[in-house]
Design a protein around this motif. Sequence first.
Motif, short mmCIF file in Angstrom:
data_model
loop_
_atom_site.label_atom_id
_atom_site.label_comp_id
_atom_site.label_asym_id
_atom_site.label_seq_id
_atom_site.Cartn_x
_atom_site.Cartn_y
_atom_site.Cartn_z
N ILE A 232 0.83 -1.19 0.00
CA ILE A 232 0.00 0.00 0.00
C ILE A 232 0.87 1.25 0.00
O ILE A 232 1.82 1.35 0.78
N GLN A 233 0.52 2.19 -0.87
CA GLN A 233 1.11 3.53 -0.86
C GLN A 233 0.06 4.44 -0.22
O GLN A 233 -1.09 4.47 -0.68
N PHE A 234 0.45 5.18 0.81
CA PHE A 234 -0.53 6.00 1.51
C PHE A 234 0.11 7.25 2.10
O PHE A 234 1.32 7.32 2.30
N ASP A 235 -0.74 8.23 2.35
CA ASP A 235 -0.33 9.47 2.99
C ASP A 235 -0.47 9.29 4.50
O ASP A 235 -1.58 9.13 5.01
N GLU A 236 0.67 9.29 5.17
CA GLU A 236 0.67 9.05 6.62
C GLU A 236 -0.03 10.15 7.41
O GLU A 236 -0.33 9.98 8.59
#
Length: 72
Positions: free
Chosen positions: A44-48
């Motif tokens: 998963i690529q996500f904005d923390e």
Amino acid sequence: MESAKLYVIGMHCNGCVRTVTNALKRLAGVKEADVSLPENSATIQFDEKETSIEELNNAVRDAGYLIGDSTN
């Protein structure tokens, strides 16, 4: 942008892959979710700033699957 790899226990078909993918993509901040049945994983690529690893794990659990560790 953060990247996480979760090990998903209980997937056995492409329907499972769709379920996990959709559960992850519904979370705010998730930009990409690549779920692999052969690897039993989700990358998963996500904005923390918008979501966390804990929320990713909870989304997978709420979809009916378990989270393992890399030694499973």
